[in-house]
Structures are given as C-alpha cells and as structure tokens.
Scaffold this active site. Structure first.
Site, mmCIF file in Angstrom:
data_model
loop_
_atom_site.group_PDB
_atom_site.id
_atom_site.type_symbol
_atom_site.label_atom_id
_atom_site.label_comp_id
_atom_site.label_asym_id
_atom_site.label_seq_id
_atom_site.Cartn_x
_atom_site.Cartn_y
_atom_site.Cartn_z
ATOM 1 N N ARG A 188 0.819 -1.215 0.000
ATOM 2 C CA ARG A 188 0.000 0.000 0.000
ATOM 3 C C ARG A 188 0.856 1.269 0.000
ATOM 4 O O ARG A 188 0.581 2.196 -0.756
ATOM 5 C CB ARG A 188 -0.988 0.011 1.166
ATOM 6 N N TYR A 233 -10.536 21.990 -14.697
ATOM 7 C CA TYR A 233 -11.243 20.713 -14.821
ATOM 8 C C TYR A 233 -12.450 20.741 -13.889
ATOM 9 O O TYR A 233 -12.304 20.950 -12.677
ATOM 10 C CB TYR A 233 -10.299 19.557 -14.483
ATOM 11 N N LYS A 290 -4.677 10.739 -19.191
ATOM 12 C CA LYS A 290 -4.714 11.430 -20.478
ATOM 13 C C LYS A 290 -3.465 11.091 -21.295
ATOM 14 O O LYS A 290 -3.155 9.938 -21.449
ATOM 15 C CB LYS A 290 -4.899 12.937 -20.243
ATOM 16 N N ASP A 297 -1.802 22.190 -12.732
ATOM 17 C CA ASP A 297 -2.352 21.058 -13.483
ATOM 18 C C ASP A 297 -1.896 21.228 -14.928
ATOM 19 O O ASP A 297 -2.369 22.106 -15.643
ATOM 20 C CB ASP A 297 -3.884 21.035 -13.368
HETATM 21 N N1 PLP Z 1 -7.229 17.549 -14.692
HETATM 22 C C1 PLP Z 1 -7.665 17.641 -15.957
HETATM 23 C C2 PLP Z 1 -7.209 18.813 -16.786
HETATM 24 C C3 PLP Z 1 -8.539 16.691 -16.486
HETATM 25 O O1 PLP Z 1 -8.973 16.812 -17.756
HETATM 26 C C4 PLP Z 1 -8.956 15.602 -15.674
HETATM 27 C C5 PLP Z 1 -9.892 14.580 -16.175
HETATM 28 O O2 PLP Z 1 -10.535 14.750 -17.212
HETATM 29 C C6 PLP Z 1 -8.492 15.546 -14.358
HETATM 30 C C7 PLP Z 1 -7.624 16.518 -13.909
HETATM 31 C C8 PLP Z 1 -8.916 14.417 -13.447
HETATM 32 O O3 PLP Z 1 -8.227 13.262 -13.805
HETATM 33 P P1 PLP Z 1 -8.788 11.772 -13.568
HETATM 34 O O4 PLP Z 1 -10.003 11.601 -14.452
HETATM 35 O O5 PLP Z 1 -7.637 10.901 -13.946
HETATM 36 O O6 PLP Z 1 -9.150 11.660 -12.129
#
Ligand code: PLP
Length: 410
Positions: free
Chosen positions: A71, A124, A222, A197
C-alpha cells in the site's frame, strides 16, 4: 543535457553500472527505454511487473530491500515515477496515484484547516466541484479567480493565510493560458505554494517546475498513458520538504497509490510519450488552422494560433508545440454543435482526452449549470490519426448538421 534528478528507485540500488544508461542522454532516449534499467537478476530489458503485496523480513528484523507492504510503495510504481520525474526534472521525484483526482485532492488534503486557497474559475470541472463541495468541509477557504488575469490573481492573495495557488494551463475546456512564472512569483510573495495542473500541456510541451512552480500535477489517464485504458494521476515536486512528505504520507496512509498493473501499462506508454505528444500537438495545430477558416466555425480556441489571447505567454512558456487540445465554437449554436458531434464517423463521441484516438465532446452537456463553457462549444482531443482525415470528417459533420438545422422548422 540536464543532469537527471530522479528519485532513488529500486533500480537505483543496482550494483552494475550497465544496468542504467546514466546521464547525458536526451529525455526522448531515456523515456524510450523507460530509464534503461536492466533487471539485475534476469538481465531482462523490460522491467518485471511487481505484484507482491508483502515482502520477506530479514532475520535481523529489518526490511533491507526497502519494501514491506504494497500500500505505501511498489517497485513497478517507482519505475514509472522515475520516468515522469525525469521528464519533469523533479527534484523531489514523483508520486503516482489511482487517478488524477486522487493526486490533485492529496495536495489540498495536505493543507491545514483554515488555510486559504486560490483556484481558477476555468479548470477541470470535477476538481472545481470538489473544491466547492468538499474543501469547505475540510475548513479550507477557496476563492476562484480568472487566473490568466494576473491582477485578479494578485488581488485574491491573503498574505499569511493563502497557502496554495492552483492553476491549470492550458485550462480545460477553453484552453486559456496562465503565466506560470508570474503566478509563481505572486504565490511565493504571499507565502504560498504554486501547483500546476499541466495535463493538457504534457511534460513534453511545458515544464512548470522550471518556471517556478512547486508541484506539477497530471491526470496520467490522459496523454501520459495515451491509450484510454488506465486511470492514473501523478504529482511531481520541485523539492522534498515537509509538505511533499505530507503528501506522500497521505498517499501511503490513505491507500491512494496506483496499482502495479496500471503502473506497468503507464510505463509502457511513457516510452512513446515524446513521439505521441509531438504528433498530437502537430495535428491539433493543423486542425486549428484549418478550422479557423471554416465558414461554419464561429471560433477556434487553441493557444497555438497567433491571434489567440494566450498565444504570447504560451509561446514563451511552452516548447515544441501547444498541446493536443482545442475547442471550436459552432456557428448555429448549441443544436448545431450537438448535431455536429452526432454526425462524425472517425472522431469518437466520448469524454476524456489525450488518447491516440481523437475524441469530440459537447462539453456544456457534461459540466451542467454554472459551467463557464459556452453551449456552442465542442471540445476536441487530437489523436494520432491523419489530420486531413480528422478535418474531412469534422467538415462533413458540420455541413450535415447545418443542412439539417436549415430543414428543421422554427
Ligand atoms: N485535470 C484535468 C485537466 C482533467 O482533464 C482531468 C480529467 O478529465 C483531471 C484533472 C482528473 O483526472 P482523472 O479523471 O484521472 O481523475
């Protein structure tokens, strides 16, 4: 060539120098070989997948391998982390999580109750919802600002109370650009950290840590994985400090580490990331330029276009391309946008981004009320298909949707 600053890994304990290529090679070369580790036992050129959840204790009661239970830590996860840490030149290394959301929320969870956070209005949507609904329950105060407006960002800071500035650039789904170096200066002047991000940029086109950010986050679901078959998230840290250690403890104690099978698939994908990212960004630029001239497209949102509001900053802080994401605003409004998405044949009508297959999505339908996303917007994730085919497919769908709207009374 930059000296690599990857964290100590299981492979780092190899005694034979030939088990690693060492420094002096490009990121593309190191990624292609997933850091080039040769398994010391079998001399396999593909690292083994470590699935064991538990490890033998030494007779003297120590765990000399450094592993005790799966873990908190896993050797396959460490291998994938070392590739990402190399790409981001992350002094503290990287932590992989079970999703992008698990990675992002670990950063906010590491804050103390009462801390103030500044986040972008455009981000997001899932994380925006978490910040609205969950963060206050953890006694975090969150202010949302137009982060591409540095004056607004500066004005939102509460020196001594703001502990984290979160930005997303390019920002999903309008692909606005935030000046990372300026945001880092603003955050640091107020005693806060900057987290970025960078999912839509990828480590190939942007290196936020080099521009002063403290933490960079990716939804590895992604383009890092790129094949739409793994959900994963990652944080890379500029320096190992108490806050970084706390994030590690949150992952270990909360059980949020990525599973070894997913880490193995991710590492396989990371080998081709530089090639995929370059091809996908070139395809996105090609599409953006063609769509800009399309009579049924009211606007193209892509920082690679010279007249995009974020272009000047993007040209300064991104390298080798502007990423694989763009959006279009369809002339004729929401019905024409949804009608266009309904008629594509090559594009896949699906959520998510960054895969080798191109995806199209009417984003406002997903984000619901309160979204800053206009109703005529289609989000396009460019894959590795022939951009001429992608354009022709979209062109035909735009024309068919427009013709249908002309036939529909009222
Ligand atoms: N950040 C961005 C820019 C995203 O497009 C996404 C998901 O679409 C996330 C974070 C969240 O990622 P996850 O779906 O892997 O949890």
């Amino acid at each position: 060539m930059p000296q690599l600053n990857a964290p100590e890994t299981a492979a780092g304990q190899d005694s034979e120098p030939e088990n690693r290529p060492g420094t002096g090679f490009s990121k593309r070369s190191l990624a292609a070989q997933a850091m080039g580790r040769i398994d010391p036992v079998t001399r396999a050129v593909v690292p083994p997948l470590h699935v064991s959840t538990t490890f033998l204790r030494d007779p003297d009661n120590a765990y000399s391998s450094g592993f005790s239970y799966a873990r908190p830590d896993n050797a396959t996860v460490r291998e994938a982390e070392s590739v990402i840490a190399m790409l981001e030149e992350a002094g503290a290394g990287a932590y992989l999580f079970g999703s992008g959301m698990a990675a992002a929320t670990a950063v906010f969870t590491a804050l103390e109750p009462g801390n103030h956070v500044v986040a972008p209005k455009l981000m997001y949507w899932g994380l925006r919802r978490w910040l609205r609904e969950e963060a206050p329950r953890r006694a975090l105060a969150v202010d949302f600002v137009d982060a591409d407006d540095l004056g607004a960002l500066r004005a939102a800071m509460r020196p001594g109370r703001t502990r984290l500035v979160w930005i997303e650039t390019p920002g999903n789904p309008l692909w606005t650009i935030t000046d990372i170096a300026a945001a880092a200066d603003i955050a640091h002047a107020a005693g806060a950290r900057l987290a970025v991000d960078s999912t839509a940029a990828s480590p190939i086109h942007s290196r936020p840590l080099d521009l002063g950010a403290d933490i960079v986050m990716h939804s590895a679901t992604k383009i890092l994985n790129g094949h739409s078959d793994v959900v994963a998230g990652v944080l890379a840290g500029a320096r190992a400090d108490a806050f970084w250690d706390r994030i590690g403890a949150i992952r270990a104690n909360g059980g949020a580490i990525l599973g070894p099978f997913e880490a193995y698939l991710l590492m396989r994908s990371l080998r081709t990331l530089p090639l995929r990212a370059a091809a996908q960004a070139a395809g996105a630029l090609d599409l953006a330029e063609r769509l800009k001239a399309h009579a049924l497209v009211a606007g193209v949102l892509y920082p690679g276009l010279p007249d995009d509001p974020g272009h000047a900053v993007a040209a300064r802080q991104m390298r080798g391309g502007f990423g694989y994401m763009l959006s279009i605003r369809v002339a004729g409004g929401e019905a024409a946008a949804i009608g266009t998405a309904a008629r594509v044949r090559l594009w896949k009508r699906a959520t998510s981004l960054g895969g080798v297959e191109s995806l199209i999505e009417h984003r406002a339908s997903v984000e619901g009320t309160g979204t800053p996303c206009p109703p005529d917007l289609l989000r396009l994730s460019t894959g590795i298909e022939d951009p001429a085919d992608l354009y022709a497919d979209l062109d035909a769908a735009l024309r068919a949707a427009h013709a249908e709207a002309g036939r529909t009374p009222g």
